[in-house]
Design an enzyme around this catalytic site. Structure first.
Site, PDB file in Angstrom:
ATOM      1  N   LYS A  22       2.873   1.604  -7.418  1.00  0.00           N
ATOM      2  CA  LYS A  22       2.875   0.205  -6.958  1.00  0.00           C
ATOM      3  C   LYS A  22       2.053   0.076  -5.666  1.00  0.00           C
ATOM      4  CE  LYS A  22       6.599  -1.351  -4.632  1.00  0.00           C
ATOM      5  NZ  LYS A  22       6.303  -1.901  -3.303  1.00  0.00           N
ATOM      6  N   ASN A  23       2.288   0.998  -4.724  1.00  0.00           N
ATOM      7  CA  ASN A  23       1.683   0.827  -3.401  1.00  0.00           C
ATOM      8  C   ASN A  23       0.226   1.245  -3.347  1.00  0.00           C
ATOM      9  OD1 ASN A  23       4.105  -0.208  -2.692  1.00  0.00           O
ATOM     10  ND2 ASN A  23       4.807   1.577  -1.554  1.00  0.00           N
ATOM     11  N   ARG A  92       5.509  -9.135   0.635  1.00  0.00           N
ATOM     12  CA  ARG A  92       4.780  -8.900   1.887  1.00  0.00           C
ATOM     13  C   ARG A  92       3.382  -8.376   1.623  1.00  0.00           C
ATOM     14  NH1 ARG A  92       5.422  -7.210   7.084  1.00  0.00           N
ATOM     15  NH2 ARG A  92       4.171  -5.389   7.616  1.00  0.00           N
ATOM     16  N   CYS A 116      12.142  -9.022   5.854  1.00  0.00           N
ATOM     17  CA  CYS A 116      12.525  -8.591   4.508  1.00  0.00           C
ATOM     18  C   CYS A 116      13.985  -8.182   4.614  1.00  0.00           C
ATOM     19  CB  CYS A 116      11.647  -7.438   4.039  1.00  0.00           C
ATOM     20  SG  CYS A 116      11.998  -5.954   4.942  1.00  0.00           S
ATOM     21  N   ARG A 121       9.330  -7.293   9.896  1.00  0.00           N
ATOM     22  CA  ARG A 121       8.241  -6.350   9.629  1.00  0.00           C
ATOM     23  C   ARG A 121       6.974  -7.035  10.136  1.00  0.00           C
ATOM     24  NH1 ARG A 121       8.957  -4.508   3.601  1.00  0.00           N
ATOM     25  NH2 ARG A 121       7.084  -3.298   3.979  1.00  0.00           N
ATOM     26  N   PRO A 122       6.660  -6.808  11.412  1.00  0.00           N
ATOM     27  CA  PRO A 122       5.552  -7.538  12.059  1.00  0.00           C
ATOM     28  C   PRO A 122       4.203  -7.188  11.445  1.00  0.00           C
ATOM     29  CG  PRO A 122       6.370  -5.784  13.473  1.00  0.00           C
ATOM     30  CD  PRO A 122       7.296  -5.850  12.300  1.00  0.00           C
ATOM     31  N   ASP A 124       1.412  -7.472  13.636  1.00  0.00           N
ATOM     32  CA  ASP A 124       0.556  -7.555  14.840  1.00  0.00           C
ATOM     33  C   ASP A 124      -0.631  -6.592  14.781  1.00  0.00           C
ATOM     34  OD1 ASP A 124       2.764  -5.759  14.912  1.00  0.00           O
ATOM     35  OD2 ASP A 124       2.434  -5.394  17.027  1.00  0.00           O
ATOM     36  N   ASP A 303      10.422   5.571   1.846  1.00  0.00           N
ATOM     37  CA  ASP A 303      10.751   4.908   0.573  1.00  0.00           C
ATOM     38  C   ASP A 303      11.672   5.758  -0.299  1.00  0.00           C
ATOM     39  OD1 ASP A 303       7.556   3.217   0.091  1.00  0.00           O
ATOM     40  OD2 ASP A 303       9.282   2.804   1.361  1.00  0.00           O
ATOM     41  N   VAL A 325      10.477   5.613  10.528  1.00  0.00           N
ATOM     42  CA  VAL A 325       9.456   4.615  10.179  1.00  0.00           C
ATOM     43  C   VAL A 325      10.034   3.215  10.330  1.00  0.00           C
ATOM     44  CG1 VAL A 325       7.915   3.784   8.367  1.00  0.00           C
ATOM     45  CG2 VAL A 325       8.331   6.248   8.627  1.00  0.00           C
ATOM     46  N   ARG A 395      10.993  -5.219  -8.956  1.00  0.00           N
ATOM     47  CA  ARG A 395       9.772  -5.369  -8.146  1.00  0.00           C
ATOM     48  C   ARG A 395       9.015  -4.058  -8.104  1.00  0.00           C
ATOM     49  NH1 ARG A 395      10.379  -7.390  -2.340  1.00  0.00           N
ATOM     50  NH2 ARG A 395       8.218  -6.781  -2.535  1.00  0.00           N
TER      51      ARG A 395
END
Ligand code: EPZ
Length: 415
Positions: A22-23, A92, A116, A121-122, A124, A303, A325, A395
């Site tokens: 997925k990622n 996201r 989330c 979960r910024p 920046d 994860d 993390v 998901r």
């Protein structure tokens, strides 16, 4: 509302084929926005998130079609560089379209992703990096408006090796004028494959797979095709289910992507057989308690933290799990406690006392990996467990109940 119902305690056996990552596929789908043309991506998992990304690509003007895990994308008519809130809030990773769209159109409007399930979960690092490349940013009604007549290569130092920011800024930089260097960047296999895809499209990137990417801007790109790498997180999830009860084999994996995980599983007393593209695991008579701290690649992936906690909840004595993390990714723990797990959380550390047995109960999914940890626990628990809000698990896991059914689990999906 769909539920997954599991009657635990069944011995697992047999083989399971792992789907595409997925990622890896999500940023690669966004990268097709960088230039017009036809792309074909294979070994694509059929997930809610890949379907959401297809919807987003269609909204900005691409044409996408998905059949038998192959995805065709035609980005020739992309003309609307705007990603709406109602899509971005559900996933996201929609934020990945920021880099490609500002590179191709010089302007983009993307809704700021909300938080989330487990907290803020910024983004920046993404925004600061874009400004370094010369973009002008504005925040209006929850949308980021970014404009850049021309993106100019720059040196960007990440405070933390963010996967998303590395992917987004690499995509923004491939056609920038001059050279961009991303320092302390992410080197997850999914980002490595994104860079390989960008290079196939004509980008000039050095240092792929390291924590410093050098991107020399090119004048133009062209479409490319790629086969998505196997999902190391899905593979790790199945291995941890196998560690608790049975002997299973996961096929279509890249063992090198799971080194830290398989080493930890060996420490628990499991027997592993690791071949070129498969891993077999046999559960020991009892699981040794093993401390674990997550880290960016090649460390133990965050994860798989929730799934590891589920495994440790049935281990011989006590163990400590720390997530470096995300400092608040423990929404699975109150649900595991409903099954009888004995876990205390203090800041970003879980203190787990192994119990002899978990007992089935109704529980609730809160996010993709928390759901996976509940499934692992439910499969090993005695009695029946009902897991609600399974849209979370869909998901990130393709046909998960079918895959566990194939391993001998007693598991059904009830609409
Ligand atoms: C990616 O999310 C993955 N998602 C996540 O997987 C994964 O947990 C995460 O990387 C870490 O490995 C996708 O690839 C689609 P980050 P991402 O930016 O990119 C902080 C799953 O279950 N940070 O590497 O959003 C952030 O708060 C999902 O498949 C900033 O402070 O993660 C976090 O503490 C969940 N500012 C840390 O960095 C920023 O601008 C790592 O986040 C960006 C990140």
């Amino acid at each position: 509302m769909e539920k997954i119902i599991i009657k635990g305690g069944k011995e697992l056996s047999g083989e399971v084929v792992i789907s595409g990552a997925k990622n890896a596929v999500l940023p690669i789908m966004a990268a097709t926005l960088l230039c017009p043309g036809k792309f074909s991506i294979s070994n694509v998992p059929d997930l809610k998130d890949t379907r959401t990304m297809m919807k987003l690509l269609d909204i900005v003007g691409s044409e996408t079609s998905f059949k038998n895990n192959s995805l065709d994308i035609d980005s020739s008519n992309v003309n609307n560089p705007e990603a709406p809130y109602d899509l971005v809030k559900t996933m996201r990773a929609s934020f990945y379209v920021l880099g490609p769209l500002i590179s191709r159109f010089g302007r983009v409007q993307v809704s700021l992703p909300g938080g989330c399930a487990w907290g803020p979960r910024p983004v920046d690092y993404h925004l600061k990096g874009l400004e370094k490349l010369g973009a002008k940013l504005d925040l209006k009604n929850g949308n980021i408006l970014a404009v850049a007549d021309e993106l100019i290569g720059a040196d960007i130092h990440f405070e933390f090796p963010s996967v998303g920011a590395t992917g987004n800024l690499a995509m923004a930089a491939v056609c920038a004028k001059g050279t961009t260097r991303l320092y302390n960047c992410a080197k997850e296999p999914e980002i490595t494959q994104l860079c390989e895809f960008l290079i196939k499209m004509g980008a000039n990137i050095e240092g792929v797979g390291t924590d410093m990417l050098t991107i020399i801007g090119v004048a133009d790109l062209h479409p490319a095709n790629i086969r998505i790498i196997p999902d190391r997180v899905e593979a790790g999830t199945f291995l941890m289910a196998g560690a608790l009860n049975g002997t299973i084999k996961v096929n279509n994996v890249i063992p090198g992507h799971l080194k830290r995980v398989t080493n930890k599983l060996k420490d628990t007393g499991c027997t592993l057989q690791i071949d070129k593209d498969s891993i077999s695991i046999s559960s020991p008579s009892s699981i040794k308690s093993v401390d674990m701290t997550t880290a960016v690649y090649p460390g133990f992936p965050t994860d798989l933290q929730a799934q590891w906690v589920a495994l440790m909840s049935l281990s011989e004595s006590s163990s400590i799990v720390t997530d470096t993390v995300y400092h608040d990714r423990f929404s699975h723990i109150p649900e595991l406690s409903r099954l009888g797990a004995n876990i205390k959380v203090d800041k970003n550390t879980a203190f787990i006392r192994g119990v002899k047995q978990l007992v089935g109960a109704p529980v609730m999914s809160t996010d993709i990996r928390a759901s996976a940890s509940l499934i692992i626990a439910a499969l090993a628990a005695s009695g029946k467990t009902e897991i609600s809000r399974v849209y979370h698990i869909d998901r990130g896991y393709e046909k998960i109940e079918k895959k566990f059914l194939g391993l001998g689990a007693e598991i059904i999906r009830q609409s």
